[in-house]
Design a protein around this motif. Sequence first.
Motif, short mmCIF file in Angstrom:
data_model
loop_
_atom_site.label_atom_id
_atom_site.label_comp_id
_atom_site.label_asym_id
_atom_site.label_seq_id
_atom_site.Cartn_x
_atom_site.Cartn_y
_atom_site.Cartn_z
N PRO A 1 0.82 -1.22 0.00
CA PRO A 1 0.00 0.00 0.00
C PRO A 1 0.86 1.27 0.00
N ILE A 2 0.28 2.34 -0.50
CA ILE A 2 0.95 3.64 -0.52
C ILE A 2 0.31 4.50 0.58
N VAL A 3 1.12 4.88 1.55
CA VAL A 3 0.61 5.70 2.65
C VAL A 3 1.25 7.08 2.54
N THR A 4 0.43 8.11 2.50
CA THR A 4 0.93 9.46 2.31
C THR A 4 0.56 10.32 3.51
N SER A 5 1.58 10.87 4.16
CA SER A 5 1.32 11.69 5.34
C SER A 5 0.93 13.10 4.94
N LYS A 6 0.31 13.82 5.88
CA LYS A 6 -0.08 15.19 5.63
C LYS A 6 1.17 16.03 5.37
N GLU A 7 2.26 15.72 6.06
CA GLU A 7 3.51 16.46 5.88
C GLU A 7 4.00 16.33 4.43
N ARG A 8 3.93 15.11 3.94
CA ARG A 8 4.38 14.86 2.56
C ARG A 8 3.51 15.64 1.56
N VAL A 9 2.21 15.63 1.81
CA VAL A 9 1.29 16.37 0.93
C VAL A 9 1.63 17.86 0.97
N ASP A 10 1.85 18.39 2.18
CA ASP A 10 2.18 19.81 2.31
C ASP A 10 3.48 20.16 1.59
N GLN A 11 4.43 19.23 1.71
CA GLN A 11 5.74 19.43 1.09
C GLN A 11 5.57 19.51 -0.44
N ILE A 12 4.76 18.62 -1.00
CA ILE A 12 4.54 18.64 -2.46
C ILE A 12 3.76 19.88 -2.85
N LYS A 13 2.79 20.24 -2.02
CA LYS A 13 1.98 21.43 -2.31
C LYS A 13 2.88 22.67 -2.38
N ALA A 14 3.83 22.75 -1.45
CA ALA A 14 4.72 23.92 -1.41
C ALA A 14 5.62 23.98 -2.65
N SER A 15 5.81 22.87 -3.31
CA SER A 15 6.72 22.86 -4.46
C SER A 15 5.99 23.16 -5.78
N LEU A 16 4.67 23.35 -5.70
CA LEU A 16 3.93 23.62 -6.93
C LEU A 16 4.21 25.04 -7.44
N PRO A 17 4.33 25.19 -8.74
CA PRO A 17 4.51 26.54 -9.30
C PRO A 17 3.18 27.28 -9.34
N GLU A 18 3.20 28.53 -9.77
CA GLU A 18 1.95 29.28 -9.93
C GLU A 18 1.11 28.59 -11.01
N LEU A 19 -0.16 28.34 -10.71
CA LEU A 19 -1.02 27.58 -11.62
C LEU A 19 -1.69 28.48 -12.66
N PRO A 20 -2.16 27.89 -13.75
CA PRO A 20 -2.76 28.68 -14.83
C PRO A 20 -3.85 29.66 -14.38
N ASP A 21 -4.73 29.24 -13.46
CA ASP A 21 -5.82 30.13 -13.03
C ASP A 21 -5.28 31.42 -12.43
N SER A 22 -4.28 31.27 -11.56
CA SER A 22 -3.71 32.42 -10.90
C SER A 22 -2.93 33.28 -11.89
N ARG A 23 -2.23 32.62 -12.81
CA ARG A 23 -1.51 33.39 -13.83
C ARG A 23 -2.46 34.20 -14.68
N LYS A 24 -3.60 33.59 -15.00
CA LYS A 24 -4.56 34.28 -15.86
C LYS A 24 -5.02 35.58 -15.20
N VAL A 25 -5.37 35.50 -13.93
CA VAL A 25 -5.82 36.69 -13.19
C VAL A 25 -4.70 37.73 -13.18
N ARG A 26 -3.48 37.24 -12.95
CA ARG A 26 -2.34 38.16 -12.90
C ARG A 26 -2.11 38.85 -14.26
N TYR A 27 -2.19 38.08 -15.34
CA TYR A 27 -1.98 38.68 -16.67
C TYR A 27 -3.02 39.75 -16.94
#
Lengths: 95, 478
Positions: free
Chosen positions: B281-307
């Motif tokens: 099984p694959i067990v994913t901790s909240k810490e791991r999720v937060d860590q991945i979340k923090a590594s995400l770049p600015e997403l298209p929706d946010s860029r669109k508003v900014r442009y």
Amino acid sequence: MKISREQIEHVANLARLNLTEEEKQRFTTDMEAIITFADQLNELDIKEIEPTAHVIPIQNVFRKDEAKPSFDRDALLANAPSKADGCFSVPKVVE
Amino acid sequence: MFHPDYEIVIGLEVHCELKTKSKIYCGCTTEFGGEPNTHCCPICTGMPGTLPVINEKVVEYAIRAGLATDCQIAAFSKQDRKNYFYPDLPKAYQISQYDLPICYEGKVDIEVNGENKTIRLTRIHIEEDAGKLLHEAGEGTLADYNRCGVPLIEIVSEPDMRSQEEARAFLEKLRSILMFVDVSDCKMNEGSLRCDVNLSVRKKGQKEYGVRAEIKNMNSFSFAVKAMEYEAKRQIKVLEEGGKIIQETRRWDQDKGVTVSMRSKEEAHDYRYFPDPDLMPIVTSKERVDQIKASLPELPDSRKVRYMEQYGLSSYDATMFLISPRMANFFEVAAENSANPKTVANWIMGEIFRLLNEEEKEAAVIPFEPEMLSKLVNLIEKGAISNSVGKKVFEEMWNTGTDPEKIVEEKGYKQVSDEGQLTQIAEQVLANNPKIVEDYRSGKEKAFQSLVGQMMKATKGQANPKVVTDLLVKILSE
């Protein structure tokens, strides 16, 4: 639980098994006995028990994302009953 | 175009190949193509006795995709065997996920004709790709397992789309997101993004969904749209003629422009899933999720508003630049270095997009650096060259990749604003066009524009239009 002849035919078909009349009879009886045996589990109260995904209590067995050399193609194809042009050859399938 | 009494209901299953270096359960390369069966080993060809071990990047990328689409990430997830016999699958089962997918309950926002809509995602799960079958002349079918075991995520939407336009907007948005979070190159022509379309129709106002057909394996958005249009019309026709829709799998025949029935579904869909005992099984901790979340770049929706806010772009233009990270970065760098980002946007929308096809737009195959476009815009903005000379300079930049300042310098394109020099030319132009001058004097306003045009012609478009206008008004009123 009652197992019907149709169920045996359905499962056999999914597994690509051609059963004789005699086998169909026998498997219907056998399968019914097996399922009935397993049905005893329904008598237990399992409300407090977590579903078992795996019998061994180990999690997160991962591999690093590293590409390694692949296998020699001739070796891979060595036991293929039929091959052609570097491919496994299988009976014609038509979409 | 459709029957006014009917409504179309569409749900999509999108398969996306992840951009890992190695396959999902073995170390073979995921590189596209290659000689048949040279990217293979005993694991991905399903030899007995082999043991698959999951690639950690596959889990990470699936979670990235999930977070970018507002999914919940499963704390506990497992892999299952999906059983079916088809020679593109050497094990006679595909390792996939059944009841505990890695991501679930997400959403993607789309905009169609100025209206916003949220499309819900049911789930995103991990699975392995199948091999390729070559149906050639001769006795058998040939199996090439190079693609077998390339990691995929399958993104399943709820049946929330009501038109093929919404489906297209959803696919485009999803692809943009997957490219921005860098989990897939989404190359349609290499099959790294494909979708299955589930479509049904129902009378407007009816609560229950109609019986659906599934159109398999569409690897082009425009084909998918055509297939949806055809299939909706077909189903409506069947119902209107008093017939019944049967639940089945169909495929799109691009040459004939029709969908064709492949096989009846009830039997084929009995996959007898069960947990794969070879995989833990694959067990994913909240810490791991937060860590991945923090590594995400600015997403298209946010860029669109900014442009739209930062550069004053329209929603349409902003969406066009978000077709891929490369295109967005080209725009952003060009805009940042220019005096007028809106003008930069106009050049890209006008000239650059005119010269690129869809694929090239996505890859931003532009033969010069974004900074060069900024320089071109700046030359025009500060009046060093006119807009029409700008077009000539652009053409040369496109053909040769030369710096615009250098082109202007070498070709002597600098805009002429010198009044003395322009006065001489103006006198010449007026002397050569007595008829037009007369027309102007007799009150024909149009004649003035014609004189400005003659001035521009005489200076090969290099005269500063503002100076020319003022000068002509002055001379003609004397």
